[in-house]
Design an enzyme around this catalytic site. Structure first.
Site, PDB file in Angstrom:
ATOM      1  N   GLY A  43       0.764  -1.253   0.000  1.00 32.17           N
ATOM      2  CA  GLY A  43       0.000   0.000   0.000  1.00 32.17           C
ATOM      3  C   GLY A  43       0.786   1.288   0.000  1.00 32.17           C
ATOM      4  O   GLY A  43       0.292   2.311  -0.466  1.00 32.17           O
ATOM      5  N   GLU A  98       3.947   4.142   6.059  1.00 32.34           N
ATOM      6  CA  GLU A  98       2.733   3.329   5.966  1.00 32.34           C
ATOM      7  C   GLU A  98       1.651   4.106   5.217  1.00 32.34           C
ATOM      8  O   GLU A  98       1.643   5.336   5.221  1.00 32.34           O
ATOM      9  CB  GLU A  98       2.281   2.968   7.399  1.00 32.34           C
ATOM     10  CG  GLU A  98       1.009   2.166   7.519  1.00 32.34           C
ATOM     11  CD  GLU A  98       1.038   0.784   6.862  1.00 32.34           C
ATOM     12  OE1 GLU A  98       1.327   0.729   5.651  1.00 32.34           O
ATOM     13  OE2 GLU A  98       0.731  -0.209   7.543  1.00 32.34           O
ATOM     14  N   ASP A 102      -4.875   1.540  10.910  1.00 34.51           N
ATOM     15  CA  ASP A 102      -6.257   1.237  11.253  1.00 34.51           C
ATOM     16  C   ASP A 102      -6.280   0.690  12.687  1.00 34.51           C
ATOM     17  O   ASP A 102      -6.284   1.455  13.638  1.00 34.51           O
ATOM     18  CB  ASP A 102      -6.774   0.223  10.216  1.00 34.51           C
ATOM     19  CG  ASP A 102      -8.253  -0.064  10.356  1.00 34.51           C
ATOM     20  OD1 ASP A 102      -8.999   0.867  10.690  1.00 34.51           O
ATOM     21  OD2 ASP A 102      -8.673  -1.214  10.140  1.00 34.51           O
ATOM     22  N   THR A 103      -6.218  -0.619  12.871  1.00 29.59           N
ATOM     23  CA  THR A 103      -6.165  -1.175  14.232  1.00 29.59           C
ATOM     24  C   THR A 103      -4.804  -0.924  14.885  1.00 29.59           C
ATOM     25  O   THR A 103      -4.684  -0.937  16.103  1.00 29.59           O
ATOM     26  CB  THR A 103      -6.405  -2.700  14.212  1.00 29.59           C
ATOM     27  OG1 THR A 103      -5.364  -3.314  13.459  1.00 29.59           O
ATOM     28  CG2 THR A 103      -7.755  -3.042  13.619  1.00 29.59           C
ATOM     29  N   THR A 106      -0.636  -4.148  12.498  1.00 30.76           N
ATOM     30  CA  THR A 106       0.455  -4.353  11.531  1.00 30.76           C
ATOM     31  C   THR A 106       1.703  -3.564  11.947  1.00 30.76           C
ATOM     32  O   THR A 106       2.804  -4.101  12.030  1.00 30.76           O
ATOM     33  CB  THR A 106       0.019  -3.865  10.126  1.00 30.76           C
ATOM     34  OG1 THR A 106      -1.214  -4.486   9.803  1.00 30.76           O
ATOM     35  CG2 THR A 106       1.059  -4.165   9.081  1.00 30.76           C
ATOM     36  N   ASP A 158      -5.901  -0.418  -1.767  1.00 32.48           N
ATOM     37  CA  ASP A 158      -6.711  -1.252  -2.656  1.00 32.48           C
ATOM     38  C   ASP A 158      -7.991  -1.753  -2.012  1.00 32.48           C
ATOM     39  O   ASP A 158      -8.142  -1.747  -0.791  1.00 32.48           O
ATOM     40  CB  ASP A 158      -5.905  -2.476  -3.091  1.00 32.48           C
ATOM     41  CG  ASP A 158      -5.779  -3.492  -1.956  1.00 32.48           C
ATOM     42  OD1 ASP A 158      -5.332  -3.101  -0.861  1.00 32.48           O
ATOM     43  OD2 ASP A 158      -6.155  -4.659  -2.157  1.00 32.48           O
ATOM     44  N   ARG A 164      -5.562   0.792  -6.740  1.00 30.20           N
ATOM     45  CA  ARG A 164      -4.314   1.356  -6.205  1.00 30.20           C
ATOM     46  C   ARG A 164      -3.829   2.550  -7.025  1.00 30.20           C
ATOM     47  O   ARG A 164      -3.140   3.426  -6.526  1.00 30.20           O
ATOM     48  CB  ARG A 164      -3.206   0.289  -6.197  1.00 30.20           C
ATOM     49  CG  ARG A 164      -3.423  -0.833  -5.193  1.00 30.20           C
ATOM     50  CD  ARG A 164      -2.144  -1.649  -5.065  1.00 30.20           C
ATOM     51  NE  ARG A 164      -2.346  -2.941  -4.438  1.00 30.20           N
ATOM     52  CZ  ARG A 164      -2.383  -3.156  -3.123  1.00 30.20           C
ATOM     53  NH1 ARG A 164      -2.241  -2.148  -2.286  1.00 30.20           N
ATOM     54  NH2 ARG A 164      -2.566  -4.365  -2.650  1.00 30.20           N
TER      55      ARG A 164
HETATM   56  P1  IMP Z   1      -4.018  -2.330  10.690  1.00 30.49           P
HETATM   57  O1  IMP Z   1      -3.049  -3.425  10.968  1.00 30.49           O
HETATM   58  O2  IMP Z   1      -5.421  -2.692  11.093  1.00 30.49           O
HETATM   59  O3  IMP Z   1      -3.613  -0.981  11.231  1.00 30.49           O
HETATM   60  O4  IMP Z   1      -4.150  -2.228   9.132  1.00 30.49           O
HETATM   61  C1  IMP Z   1      -3.251  -1.608   8.319  1.00 30.49           C
HETATM   62  C2  IMP Z   1      -3.270  -2.177   6.922  1.00 30.49           C
HETATM   63  O5  IMP Z   1      -4.589  -2.597   6.520  1.00 30.49           O
HETATM   64  C3  IMP Z   1      -2.865  -1.123   5.939  1.00 30.49           C
HETATM   65  O6  IMP Z   1      -1.479  -1.218   5.687  1.00 30.49           O
HETATM   66  C4  IMP Z   1      -3.663  -1.463   4.714  1.00 30.49           C
HETATM   67  O7  IMP Z   1      -2.948  -2.380   3.935  1.00 30.49           O
HETATM   68  C5  IMP Z   1      -4.899  -2.153   5.220  1.00 30.49           C
HETATM   69  N1  IMP Z   1      -6.046  -1.241   5.292  1.00 30.49           N
HETATM   70  C6  IMP Z   1      -6.607  -0.749   6.413  1.00 30.49           C
HETATM   71  N2  IMP Z   1      -7.643   0.053   6.125  1.00 30.49           N
HETATM   72  C7  IMP Z   1      -7.735   0.094   4.785  1.00 30.49           C
HETATM   73  C8  IMP Z   1      -8.604   0.816   3.863  1.00 30.49           C
HETATM   74  O8  IMP Z   1      -9.517   1.588   4.236  1.00 30.49           O
HETATM   75  N3  IMP Z   1      -8.360   0.605   2.547  1.00 30.49           N
HETATM   76  C9  IMP Z   1      -7.387  -0.215   2.081  1.00 30.49           C
HETATM   77  N4  IMP Z   1      -6.551  -0.889   2.900  1.00 30.49           N
HETATM   78  C10 IMP Z   1      -6.725  -0.726   4.236  1.00 30.49           C
END
Ligand code: IMP
Length: 184
Positions: A43, A98, A102-103, A106, A158, A164
């Site tokens: 991403g 990055e 989100d959460t 990652t 994506d 993308r």
């Molecule tokens: P986390 O581990 O929940 O913080 O998620 C992060 C990863 O989830 C990002 O690097 C993205 O690849 C993917 N992601 C989270 N939200 C979205 C979104 O709204 N659109 C696309 N990819 C997302």
């Protein structure tokens, strides 16, 4: 998939302006240093490409990619490296790039993994920050835009590997964020 459910929320000119600001700020903060910018695949590839062209100091780039272990550990934060760095970061100033936090699961995994390699410093840059869904707090030094609780695509992000290439950030109407699986 049809395009009609896509609504622009951050147009290209706003992305360009903010990335110029971030490039200048990072260049000022790291003046006299040569940081290694680590893009999280896939991403971040467009953001990283634009950001480095706004950097005014010497730097290196590298990439890392992660994937979830599988359905049974969805949301547990259990991620595995599927592509490691090609450089040694010991005693280096590292900046993780990055696309969206989100959460936080990652980034938390990647940050902890990189910290074990004894870098001199580690900071995080994210283009988008969706704080509302955070499960793990991660220290983010530079944020492009805070966004509301909606699934977004474009500018590297994506939906099932599509969109993308869009030059803007758009929300996808009808995409159910709550059901997003932990896949990268
Ligand atoms: P986390 O581990 O929940 O913080 O998620 C992060 C990863 O989830 C990002 O690097 C993205 O690849 C993917 N992601 C989270 N939200 C979205 C979104 O709204 N659109 C696309 N990819 C997302």
């Amino acid at each position: 998939m049809k395009r009609k459910g896509i609504k622009i929320i951050i147009p290209k000119r706003e992305l360009d302006k903010r990335i110029r600001e971030l490039g200048s700020k990072i260049s000022r903060d790291y003046a006299g240093k040569e940081p290694i910018l680590i893009g999280i695949l896939k991403g971040s590839f467009i953001f990283l490409a634009d950001l480095v062209r706004q950097m005014k100091i010497p730097h290196q780039i590298d990439f890392i990619a992660v994937a979830s272990y599988g359905q049974e550990v969805v949301g547990s934060g259990a991620v595995k490296l599927i592509k490691d760095l090609s450089v040694n970061i010991e005693e280096k100033d590292v900046i993780i790039i990055e696309d969206i936090v989100d959460t936080g699961l990652t980034l938390n995994f990647i940050r902890k993994n990189l910290l074990l390699r004894s870098p001199k410093s580690i900071e995080i840059v994210t283009l988008l920050d969706r704080k509302e869904r955070r499960k793990v707090e991660v220290p983010i030094r530079y944020v492009g835009f805070a966004i509301p609780n909606e699934f977004v695509v474009g500018y590297g992000l994506d939906l099932a590997e599509r969109y993308r290439n869009l030059p803007y950030i758009a929300r996808v109407e009808g995409a159910r964020l709550a059901q997003r699986k932990f896949e990268l």
